[in-house]
Design a protein around this motif. Sequence first.
Motif, mmCIF file in Angstrom:
data_model
loop_
_atom_site.group_PDB
_atom_site.id
_atom_site.type_symbol
_atom_site.label_atom_id
_atom_site.label_comp_id
_atom_site.label_asym_id
_atom_site.label_seq_id
_atom_site.Cartn_x
_atom_site.Cartn_y
_atom_site.Cartn_z
ATOM 1 N N ARG A 188 8.346 10.748 10.642
ATOM 2 C CA ARG A 188 7.426 10.051 9.805
ATOM 3 C C ARG A 188 6.375 9.239 10.553
ATOM 4 N NH1 ARG A 188 7.932 6.267 5.243
ATOM 5 N NH2 ARG A 188 10.186 5.838 5.687
ATOM 6 N N SER B 115 4.570 11.489 3.217
ATOM 7 C CA SER B 115 3.589 11.554 4.475
ATOM 8 C C SER B 115 2.520 12.649 4.224
ATOM 9 C CB SER B 115 4.511 11.521 5.747
ATOM 10 O OG SER B 115 4.999 10.539 6.149
ATOM 11 N N TYR C 27 0.915 5.076 -2.514
ATOM 12 C CA TYR C 27 1.408 6.227 -2.012
ATOM 13 C C TYR C 27 2.483 7.068 -2.542
ATOM 14 C CZ TYR C 27 -2.689 5.406 1.318
ATOM 15 O OH TYR C 27 -3.848 5.190 1.773
ATOM 16 N N ARG C 28 3.400 6.172 -2.765
ATOM 17 C CA ARG C 28 4.728 6.773 -3.305
ATOM 18 C C ARG C 28 4.489 7.084 -4.566
ATOM 19 N NH1 ARG C 28 9.583 5.921 -0.532
ATOM 20 N NH2 ARG C 28 9.131 4.938 1.744
ATOM 21 N N SER D 21 1.032 -1.241 -0.049
ATOM 22 C CA SER D 21 0.005 -0.003 -0.104
ATOM 23 C C SER D 21 0.886 1.308 -0.055
ATOM 24 C CB SER D 21 -0.973 -0.109 1.133
ATOM 25 O OG SER D 21 -0.137 0.201 2.272
ATOM 26 N N ARG E 41 -6.191 8.845 -0.110
ATOM 27 C CA ARG E 41 -6.399 7.708 0.708
ATOM 28 C C ARG E 41 -7.409 6.959 -0.067
ATOM 29 N NH1 ARG E 41 -2.975 7.681 4.371
ATOM 30 N NH2 ARG E 41 -3.309 5.516 4.996
ATOM 31 N N ASP F 109 2.559 10.093 10.586
ATOM 32 C CA ASP F 109 1.680 8.870 10.433
ATOM 33 C C ASP F 109 0.614 8.447 11.526
ATOM 34 O OD1 ASP F 109 2.684 8.863 7.899
ATOM 35 O OD2 ASP F 109 4.256 6.889 8.278
ATOM 36 N N ARG G 252 -0.234 0.586 7.001
ATOM 37 C CA ARG G 252 -0.326 1.025 8.284
ATOM 38 C C ARG G 252 -1.790 1.101 8.897
ATOM 39 N NH1 ARG G 252 3.792 2.193 6.017
ATOM 40 N NH2 ARG G 252 5.464 3.912 6.468
ATOM 41 N N GLU G 253 -2.834 1.173 8.200
ATOM 42 C CA GLU G 253 -3.958 0.933 8.600
ATOM 43 C C GLU G 253 -4.879 -0.072 7.905
ATOM 44 O OE1 GLU G 253 -3.480 1.943 5.867
ATOM 45 O OE2 GLU G 253 -4.780 3.489 5.101
ATOM 46 N N ARG H 80 -2.003 11.904 12.579
ATOM 47 C CA ARG H 80 -2.870 12.337 11.565
ATOM 48 C C ARG H 80 -4.433 11.988 11.966
ATOM 49 N NH1 ARG H 80 -0.676 8.242 6.889
ATOM 50 N NH2 ARG H 80 -1.832 6.569 7.522
HETATM 51 O O1 DC Z 1 5.485 1.934 3.741
HETATM 52 P P1 DC Z 1 6.168 2.767 3.128
HETATM 53 O O2 DC Z 1 7.546 3.560 3.798
HETATM 54 O O3 DC Z 1 6.636 2.784 1.605
HETATM 55 O O4 DC Z 1 5.122 4.233 3.170
HETATM 56 C C1 DC Z 1 5.243 5.563 2.593
HETATM 57 C C2 DC Z 1 4.273 6.441 3.225
HETATM 58 O O5 DC Z 1 3.118 6.170 2.823
HETATM 59 C C3 DC Z 1 4.327 6.546 4.682
HETATM 60 O O6 DC Z 1 5.078 7.610 5.226
HETATM 61 C C4 DC Z 1 3.013 6.534 5.158
HETATM 62 C C5 DC Z 1 2.098 6.524 3.927
HETATM 63 N N1 DC Z 1 1.211 5.084 3.948
HETATM 64 C C6 DC Z 1 0.115 5.335 4.679
HETATM 65 O O7 DC Z 1 -0.291 6.498 5.078
HETATM 66 N N2 DC Z 1 -0.754 4.352 4.574
HETATM 67 C C7 DC Z 1 -0.296 3.158 4.251
HETATM 68 N N3 DC Z 1 -1.340 1.985 4.337
HETATM 69 C C8 DC Z 1 0.985 2.951 3.569
HETATM 70 C C9 DC Z 1 1.724 3.966 3.746
#
Ligand code: DC
Length: 214
Positions: free
Chosen positions: A173, A95, A35-36, A31, A104, A177, A125-126, A180
């Motif tokens: 970060r 972020s 976002y990236r 996921s 999202r 994260d 993350r969620e 928020r």
């Molecule tokens: O896991 P990563 O480092 O590749 O994630 C990059 C950014 O994306 C991280 O700073 C927060 C966001 N992210 C998020 O908000 N929700 C997710 N499910 C995955 C990543």
Amino acid sequence: MIIAIDGEASTGKSTQAKKIAKRLNINYRDSGAYYRAITLYLIRNQINPKETLGQDLFSKIDISQKFESDSFSIFLNGEDVTSKIRGHKVSVNVSEYAKKPEIRNFVYSLLRKSSKLNSIVVDGREIGTVVFPDADYKFFLYAIPEIRAQRRHKEINDETVKIESIEREIKERDDIDSTREIAPLKKAEDAYGIDVSYLAIDQVFEEILEKITF
Ligand code: DC
């Protein structure tokens, strides 16, 4: 079957998710990579995180992920951006973009679509709290920041980058994260937590596999 692997930055979520996908022969979705890739697109098009993003914009963004013979790739409008999305510029900006509800919701719809036909393991993350609250299995990985910084440092493999600055970035970060308003980083109540600070990759993997039953 849906397996959610959530946790803090640099705890090896994607490593574990890929190992699970391979062992169980199911799909893998990263996921964070969505976002990236969206962040890369918006930076390239000079769209700043403060702007409200309309639906028309998302119709111009086509992202697909592939996980084949141990190798993960992500495509943005047909271009392979697998390594570009790991660059510094995307890493320090993602972020801020990932806080935006429009972004999202777009990612959630991509993930949910992926789960419709096939079993998947998703790291994020969620995932277990918001995207797939009914996931069959939920894991949450965490570790002390110092150790996560050491791991990231090794991964970057560049002596000119200081561990201290990586640790600072990781903490920043985590802070963005987890504080928020929308979908903060937090363990789902029914997720199985693993402190990976002093565990090797295979030890974490065995612990996860033990919990997954068919
Ligand atoms: O896991 P990563 O480092 O590749 O994630 C990059 C950014 O994306 C991280 O700073 C927060 C966001 N992210 C998020 O908000 N929700 C997710 N499910 C995955 C990543």
